[in-house]
Design a protein around this motif. Structure first.
Motif, PDB file in Angstrom:
ATOM      1  N   LEU A  44       0.828  -1.209   0.000  1.00  6.78           N
ATOM      2  CA  LEU A  44       0.000   0.000   0.000  1.00  6.78           C
ATOM      3  C   LEU A  44       0.862   1.258   0.000  1.00  6.78           C
ATOM      4  O   LEU A  44       0.527   2.247  -0.669  1.00  6.78           O
ATOM      5  N   GLY A  45       1.968   1.239   0.731  1.00 11.01           N
ATOM      6  CA  GLY A  45       2.882   2.376   0.729  1.00 11.01           C
ATOM      7  C   GLY A  45       3.483   2.615  -0.646  1.00 11.01           C
ATOM      8  O   GLY A  45       3.583   3.755  -1.109  1.00 11.01           O
ATOM      9  N   ASN A  46       3.885   1.542  -1.300  1.00 11.76           N
ATOM     10  CA  ASN A  46       4.432   1.629  -2.649  1.00 11.76           C
ATOM     11  C   ASN A  46       3.374   2.152  -3.623  1.00 11.76           C
ATOM     12  O   ASN A  46       3.656   3.022  -4.457  1.00 11.76           O
ATOM     13  N   LEU A  47       2.166   1.648  -3.512  1.00  8.47           N
ATOM     14  CA  LEU A  47       1.061   2.066  -4.374  1.00  8.47           C
ATOM     15  C   LEU A  47       0.759   3.551  -4.174  1.00  8.47           C
ATOM     16  O   LEU A  47       0.582   4.297  -5.145  1.00  8.47           O
ATOM     17  N   GLN A  49       2.823   5.861  -3.155  1.00 11.06           N
ATOM     18  CA  GLN A  49       3.909   6.644  -3.747  1.00 11.06           C
ATOM     19  C   GLN A  49       3.782   6.717  -5.273  1.00 11.06           C
ATOM     20  O   GLN A  49       4.005   7.768  -5.873  1.00 11.06           O
ATOM     21  N   GLN A  50       3.403   5.622  -5.896  1.00 13.03           N
ATOM     22  CA  GLN A  50       3.223   5.613  -7.350  1.00 13.03           C
ATOM     23  C   GLN A  50       2.091   6.543  -7.775  1.00 13.03           C
ATOM     24  O   GLN A  50       2.180   7.217  -8.803  1.00 13.03           O
ATOM     25  N   LEU A  52       1.157   9.234  -6.099  1.00 15.92           N
ATOM     26  CA  LEU A  52       1.687  10.589  -5.931  1.00 15.92           C
ATOM     27  C   LEU A  52       2.596  10.969  -7.101  1.00 15.92           C
ATOM     28  O   LEU A  52       2.572  12.109  -7.580  1.00 15.92           O
ATOM     29  N   ASP A  53       3.380  10.017  -7.584  1.00 18.44           N
ATOM     30  CA  ASP A  53       4.226  10.252  -8.759  1.00 18.44           C
ATOM     31  C   ASP A  53       3.379  10.520  -9.997  1.00 18.44           C
ATOM     32  O   ASP A  53       3.717  11.370 -10.820  1.00 18.44           O
ATOM     33  N   ALA A  54       2.270   9.787 -10.137  1.00 23.29           N
ATOM     34  CA  ALA A  54       1.357  10.001 -11.272  1.00 23.29           C
ATOM     35  C   ALA A  54       0.765  11.400 -11.200  1.00 23.29           C
ATOM     36  O   ALA A  54       0.658  12.095 -12.219  1.00 23.29           O
ATOM     37  N   HIS A  55       0.397  11.837 -10.008  1.00 26.81           N
ATOM     38  CA  HIS A  55      -0.128  13.198  -9.824  1.00 26.81           C
ATOM     39  C   HIS A  55       0.927  14.226 -10.214  1.00 26.81           C
ATOM     40  O   HIS A  55       0.641  15.196 -10.925  1.00 26.81           O
ATOM     41  N   ALA A  56       2.143  14.016  -9.758  1.00 20.70           N
ATOM     42  CA  ALA A  56       3.233  14.947 -10.080  1.00 20.70           C
ATOM     43  C   ALA A  56       3.478  15.012 -11.588  1.00 20.70           C
ATOM     44  O   ALA A  56       3.731  16.093 -12.131  1.00 20.70           O
ATOM     45  N   ALA A  57       3.382  13.876 -12.257  1.00 22.69           N
ATOM     46  CA  ALA A  57       3.574  13.854 -13.717  1.00 22.69           C
ATOM     47  C   ALA A  57       2.472  14.648 -14.415  1.00 22.69           C
ATOM     48  O   ALA A  57       2.745  15.373 -15.379  1.00 22.69           O
ATOM     49  N   LEU A  58       1.240  14.542 -13.946  1.00 22.59           N
ATOM     50  CA  LEU A  58       0.141  15.316 -14.533  1.00 22.59           C
ATOM     51  C   LEU A  58       0.357  16.806 -14.313  1.00 22.59           C
ATOM     52  O   LEU A  58       0.133  17.610 -15.226  1.00 22.59           O
ATOM     53  N   VAL A  59       0.806  17.186 -13.130  1.00 23.83           N
ATOM     54  CA  VAL A  59       1.084  18.592 -12.844  1.00 23.83           C
ATOM     55  C   VAL A  59       2.205  19.088 -13.749  1.00 23.83           C
ATOM     56  O   VAL A  59       2.108  20.158 -14.356  1.00 23.83           O
ATOM     57  N   ARG A  60       3.259  18.299 -13.865  1.00 25.99           N
ATOM     58  CA  ARG A  60       4.408  18.663 -14.703  1.00 25.99           C
ATOM     59  C   ARG A  60       3.999  18.830 -16.164  1.00 25.99           C
ATOM     60  O   ARG A  60       4.468  19.735 -16.846  1.00 25.99           O
ATOM     61  N   ASP A  61       3.083  17.981 -16.647  1.00 27.41           N
ATOM     62  CA  ASP A  61       2.635  18.044 -18.039  1.00 27.41           C
ATOM     63  C   ASP A  61       1.574  19.104 -18.271  1.00 27.41           C
ATOM     64  O   ASP A  61       1.151  19.322 -19.397  1.00 27.41           O
ATOM     65  N   GLY A  62       1.098  19.727 -17.186  1.00 29.46           N
ATOM     66  CA  GLY A  62       0.049  20.736 -17.321  1.00 29.46           C
ATOM     67  C   GLY A  62      -1.300  20.134 -17.658  1.00 29.46           C
ATOM     68  O   GLY A  62      -2.162  20.811 -18.212  1.00 29.46           O
ATOM     69  N   ALA A  63      -1.496  18.865 -17.345  1.00 28.80           N
ATOM     70  CA  ALA A  63      -2.744  18.177 -17.671  1.00 28.80           C
ATOM     71  C   ALA A  63      -3.807  18.464 -16.619  1.00 28.80           C
ATOM     72  O   ALA A  63      -3.517  18.949 -15.526  1.00 28.80           O
ATOM     73  N   SER A  64      -5.005  18.130 -16.952  1.00 20.67           N
ATOM     74  CA  SER A  64      -6.128  18.267 -16.033  1.00 20.67           C
ATOM     75  C   SER A  64      -5.950  17.289 -14.874  1.00 20.67           C
ATOM     76  O   SER A  64      -5.636  16.121 -15.083  1.00 20.67           O
ATOM     77  N   ILE A  65      -6.154  17.779 -13.664  1.00 23.28           N
ATOM     78  CA  ILE A  65      -5.982  16.946 -12.469  1.00 23.28           C
ATOM     79  C   ILE A  65      -7.359  16.579 -11.937  1.00 23.28           C
ATOM     80  O   ILE A  65      -8.072  17.430 -11.401  1.00 23.28           O
ATOM     81  N   PHE A  74      -1.946   5.900 -13.601  1.00 25.03           N
ATOM     82  CA  PHE A  74      -1.321   4.814 -12.869  1.00 25.03           C
ATOM     83  C   PHE A  74      -1.425   3.535 -13.704  1.00 25.03           C
ATOM     84  O   PHE A  74      -2.504   3.152 -14.131  1.00 25.03           O
ATOM     85  N   PRO A  75      -0.330   2.848 -13.976  1.00 26.48           N
ATOM     86  CA  PRO A  75      -0.372   1.681 -14.855  1.00 26.48           C
ATOM     87  C   PRO A  75      -1.156   0.505 -14.264  1.00 26.48           C
ATOM     88  O   PRO A  75      -1.106   0.240 -13.074  1.00 26.48           O
TER      89      PRO A  75
END
Length: 173
Positions: A44-47, A49-50, A52-65, A74-75
């Motif tokens: 669950l901790g790993n999930l 974090q993944q 949160l990383d997906a959220h950060a990638a969307l923010v970085r890409d300027g995509a809709s959150i 998330f894959p």
């Protein structure tokens, strides 16, 4: 697992089990010292974090959150979103294979041009390079047509032709 963004949520299964008496809802983790409990909590901790990383990638890409965009980033979780430009690319690829048989080369080029205009529209209006088709509504279509007529300076007939192309692609699903 539940993802909530601006009071809208989506959920999916982590495919892990825990005895209800061992679940700490406040912490979002299982309680206990057994190896299985530690394994579930580590997963669950790993999930988390993944995600949160997906959220950060969307923010970085300027995509809709949204909760759904985070989940779909998330894959291998839940149903994947159907993206507009991916549908365009698939349609154009199929058209290219049929140029000279079912499609004229000029028609193929008009669809490529429409793909270009749609990509530019998404960048201007939504500051993204793609759009989840499930979020398309009347306002999206109206904004797209307004973009074509105002920013691209197309006449009414050209806008109507682009609307027909857009409709053909969107209804192919």
């Amino acid at each position: 697992m539940r993802i909530t963004v601006e009071s809208k949520r989506t959920e999916f299964t982590t495919e892990r089990e825990c005895e209800p008496s061992r679940w700490n809802a406040v912490a979002g983790r299982a309680t206990g010292e057994k190896e299985t409990v530690k394994s579930v909590n580590a997963y669950l901790g790993n999930l988390e974090q993944q995600l949160l990383d997906a959220h950060a990638a969307l923010v970085r890409d300027g995509a809709s959150i949204t909760a759904v965009t985070i989940k779909n980033k998330f894959p291998d979780v839940g149903s994947k979103q159907l993206l507009l430009m991916a549908v365009f690319a698939d349609h154009i690829e199929r058209m290219m294979a049929l140029v000279g048989q079912e499609w004229a080369f000029g028609t193929f080029n008009r669809y490529k041009e429409h793909e270009h205009h749609s990509t530019a529209f998404l960048k201007v209006r939504f500051k993204t390079t793609d759009f989840d088709i499930s979020r398309m509504n009347f306002a999206f279509i109206a904004d797209h047509e307004f973009y074509l007529s105002s920013i691209r300076k197309m006449g009414n007939n050209a806008v109507v032709k682009h609307r027909k192309m857009f409709h053909q692609i969107a209804t192919r699903l």
